[in-house]
Design a protein around this motif. Structure first.
Motif, mmCIF file in Angstrom:
data_model
loop_
_atom_site.group_PDB
_atom_site.id
_atom_site.type_symbol
_atom_site.label_atom_id
_atom_site.label_comp_id
_atom_site.label_asym_id
_atom_site.label_seq_id
_atom_site.Cartn_x
_atom_site.Cartn_y
_atom_site.Cartn_z
ATOM 1 N N THR A 136 0.833 -1.191 0.000
ATOM 2 C CA THR A 136 0.000 0.000 0.000
ATOM 3 C C THR A 136 0.874 1.250 0.000
ATOM 4 N N LEU A 137 0.263 2.383 -0.353
ATOM 5 C CA LEU A 137 0.989 3.645 -0.283
ATOM 6 C C LEU A 137 1.382 3.976 1.154
ATOM 7 N N VAL A 138 0.548 3.558 2.093
ATOM 8 C CA VAL A 138 0.870 3.794 3.507
ATOM 9 C C VAL A 138 2.168 3.075 3.875
ATOM 10 N N GLN A 139 2.300 1.824 3.445
ATOM 11 C CA GLN A 139 3.538 1.089 3.736
ATOM 12 C C GLN A 139 4.741 1.756 3.069
ATOM 13 N N LEU A 140 4.559 2.242 1.855
ATOM 14 C CA LEU A 140 5.676 2.903 1.167
ATOM 15 C C LEU A 140 6.057 4.199 1.880
ATOM 16 N N ARG A 141 5.078 4.913 2.407
ATOM 17 C CA ARG A 141 5.397 6.116 3.183
ATOM 18 C C ARG A 141 6.158 5.747 4.463
ATOM 19 N N HIS A 142 5.781 4.630 5.068
ATOM 20 C CA HIS A 142 6.516 4.164 6.253
ATOM 21 C C HIS A 142 7.957 3.834 5.890
ATOM 22 N N LEU A 143 8.163 3.189 4.758
ATOM 23 C CA LEU A 143 9.521 2.861 4.299
ATOM 24 C C LEU A 143 10.344 4.130 4.115
ATOM 25 N N ILE A 144 9.755 5.147 3.459
ATOM 26 C CA ILE A 144 10.476 6.388 3.200
ATOM 27 C C ILE A 144 10.836 7.078 4.510
ATOM 28 N N SER A 145 9.888 7.123 5.444
ATOM 29 C CA SER A 145 10.147 7.780 6.724
ATOM 30 C C SER A 145 11.261 7.084 7.503
ATOM 31 N N LEU A 146 11.203 5.762 7.550
ATOM 32 C CA LEU A 146 12.229 5.020 8.301
ATOM 33 C C LEU A 146 13.592 5.165 7.651
ATOM 34 N N GLN A 176 14.657 7.741 6.099
ATOM 35 C CA GLN A 176 15.144 9.093 6.386
ATOM 36 C C GLN A 176 15.657 9.228 7.816
ATOM 37 N N SER A 177 14.933 8.621 8.762
ATOM 38 C CA SER A 177 15.306 8.804 10.177
ATOM 39 C C SER A 177 16.292 7.753 10.671
ATOM 40 N N GLY A 178 16.210 6.541 10.120
ATOM 41 C CA GLY A 178 17.059 5.456 10.585
ATOM 42 C C GLY A 178 16.648 4.928 11.945
ATOM 43 N N SER A 179 15.482 5.383 12.445
ATOM 44 C CA SER A 179 15.060 5.005 13.783
ATOM 45 C C SER A 179 13.571 4.690 13.776
ATOM 46 N N PHE A 180 13.224 3.483 14.270
ATOM 47 C CA PHE A 180 11.816 3.130 14.384
ATOM 48 C C PHE A 180 11.102 4.069 15.356
ATOM 49 N N GLU A 235 7.012 8.240 15.906
ATOM 50 C CA GLU A 235 6.526 9.508 16.453
ATOM 51 C C GLU A 235 6.100 10.456 15.324
ATOM 52 N N ALA A 236 6.925 10.527 14.267
ATOM 53 C CA ALA A 236 6.608 11.428 13.156
ATOM 54 C C ALA A 236 5.339 11.001 12.423
ATOM 55 N N LEU A 237 5.090 9.684 12.402
ATOM 56 C CA LEU A 237 3.925 9.157 11.687
ATOM 57 C C LEU A 237 2.704 9.000 12.597
ATOM 58 N N PHE A 238 2.874 9.366 13.873
ATOM 59 C CA PHE A 238 1.800 9.237 14.854
ATOM 60 C C PHE A 238 1.339 7.776 14.968
ATOM 61 N N LEU A 239 2.336 6.887 15.017
ATOM 62 C CA LEU A 239 2.085 5.460 15.188
ATOM 63 C C LEU A 239 2.806 4.979 16.433
ATOM 64 N N THR A 240 2.403 3.794 16.900
ATOM 65 C CA THR A 240 3.209 3.129 17.925
ATOM 66 C C THR A 240 4.362 2.434 17.222
ATOM 67 N N GLN A 241 5.434 2.216 17.946
ATOM 68 C CA GLN A 241 6.588 1.538 17.334
ATOM 69 C C GLN A 241 6.235 0.123 16.867
#
Length: 294
Positions: free
Chosen positions: A2-12, A14-18, A23-29
């Motif tokens: 899904t696009l949501v999963q791809l956005r999660h991939l891009i965010s991770l 960029q940050s290198g940290s779950f 926190e940036a995605l307003f999700l639990t780890q």
């Protein structure tokens, strides 16, 4: 995937940290971890390696990131284009105009797009109703504005925004008939050239009922073309008589024929019944409502 999963991939990536990405995605780890794990399972390859406390992309993860960014970018662009089209700020609309609507709408429609909607691509086609209907069915046009009475009943056509406009016999100011004393009959009218666009069968029937067989357009009309503005210009500078909607030429003089014509044209917007309308079409509807009235 899904696009949501791809956005999660891009965010991770960029940050290198779950923790930071969650926190940036307003999700639990744990939720972010499950999303990345599901994506890795679907792709069949690990996307990240653990290097100390950081999550680092694998070689496959680098390739996946490149493609994910392009996919997300394209999706965002598509959504943005959809919003712009919905708001009438972009897209293409191809409109076919019959003779009456062409006289009333073409210049205002072009002006409206130029001034208020420069991102919209507008294409206007003119012609006989039958030819415009064929182009609509072949999806060369998105909508038509024509005399609905000239349409044959058809289940694949949808007609909306109907407006009625009064027809009249019109001449230039100073025309001999404009100074006529007494009752003006159709036979007197026929002493002069009669100009008209192609008329619907209903209008032709009305003419015959009012004035006899000689009033049928095939008998009485000597100047015929699709463009009302051209006919109006001829009538302004000659003794020709124009049969048209009254509003098409406010400067011409209406003849008080007896019996009165009492005929109207019923204009409407025609689209294909099972086809989505172009987002810019509401602009056309608005102009029809504002301009196509006596």
């Amino acid at each position: 995937m899904t696009l949501v999963q791809l956005r999660h991939l891009i965010s991770l990536a960029q940050s290198g940290s779950f923790t930071k990405s969650a926190e940036a995605l307003f999700l639990t780890q744990p939720a972010l971890s499950r999303s990345i794990r599901a994506l890795e399972d679907e792709l069949g390859q690990p996307l990240f390696d653990r290097v100390g406390r950081r999550s680092v992309l694998t070689p496959f993860g680098e390739e996946a990131l490149r493609r994910a960014r392009q996919l997300v970018f394209d999706a965002d662009e598509l959504a943005g284009s959809g919003r712009q089209m919905r708001e009438g700020r972009s897209g293409t609309v191809r409109i076919g105009l019959g003779s009456g609507p062409g006289a009333m709408l073409m210049t205002p429609l072009l002006m409206t797009m130029a001034r208020s909607h420069p991102g919209v691509h507008l294409e206007i086609a003119r012609g006989h109703t039958d030819a415009l209907i064929r182009r609509l069915r072949e999806r060369e046009l998105d909508a038509l504005v024509v005399d609905a009475r000239s349409l044959a009943p058809a289940g694949d056509l949808r007609v909306s925004s109907l407006v009625e406009m009064r027809g009249a016999f019109l001449v230039r100011e100073g025309h001999p008939l404009a100074r006529w004393k007494g009752t003006l009959r159709f036979d007197t009218l026929r002493q002069y050239p009669i100009a008209s666009t192609p008329l619907s069968e209903e209008v032709a029937r009305t003419l015959v009922e009012r004035y006899g067989p000689g009033a049928h357009p095939t008998e009485c009309v000597t100047l015929r073309c699709e463009e009302i503005p051209s006919l109006v210009e001829v009538v302004r500078h000659s003794d020709a008589v124009l049969i048209a909607i009254r509003a098409a030429a406010p400067d011409l003089v209406e003849l008080p024929l007896r019996p009165a014509l009492n005929a109207t044209a019923r204009f409407g917007i025609v689209t294909l019944a099972r086809r989505a309308e172009p987002p810019a079409l509401p602009l056309v509807r608005k102009l029809v409502t504002e301009l196509m009235c006596d």
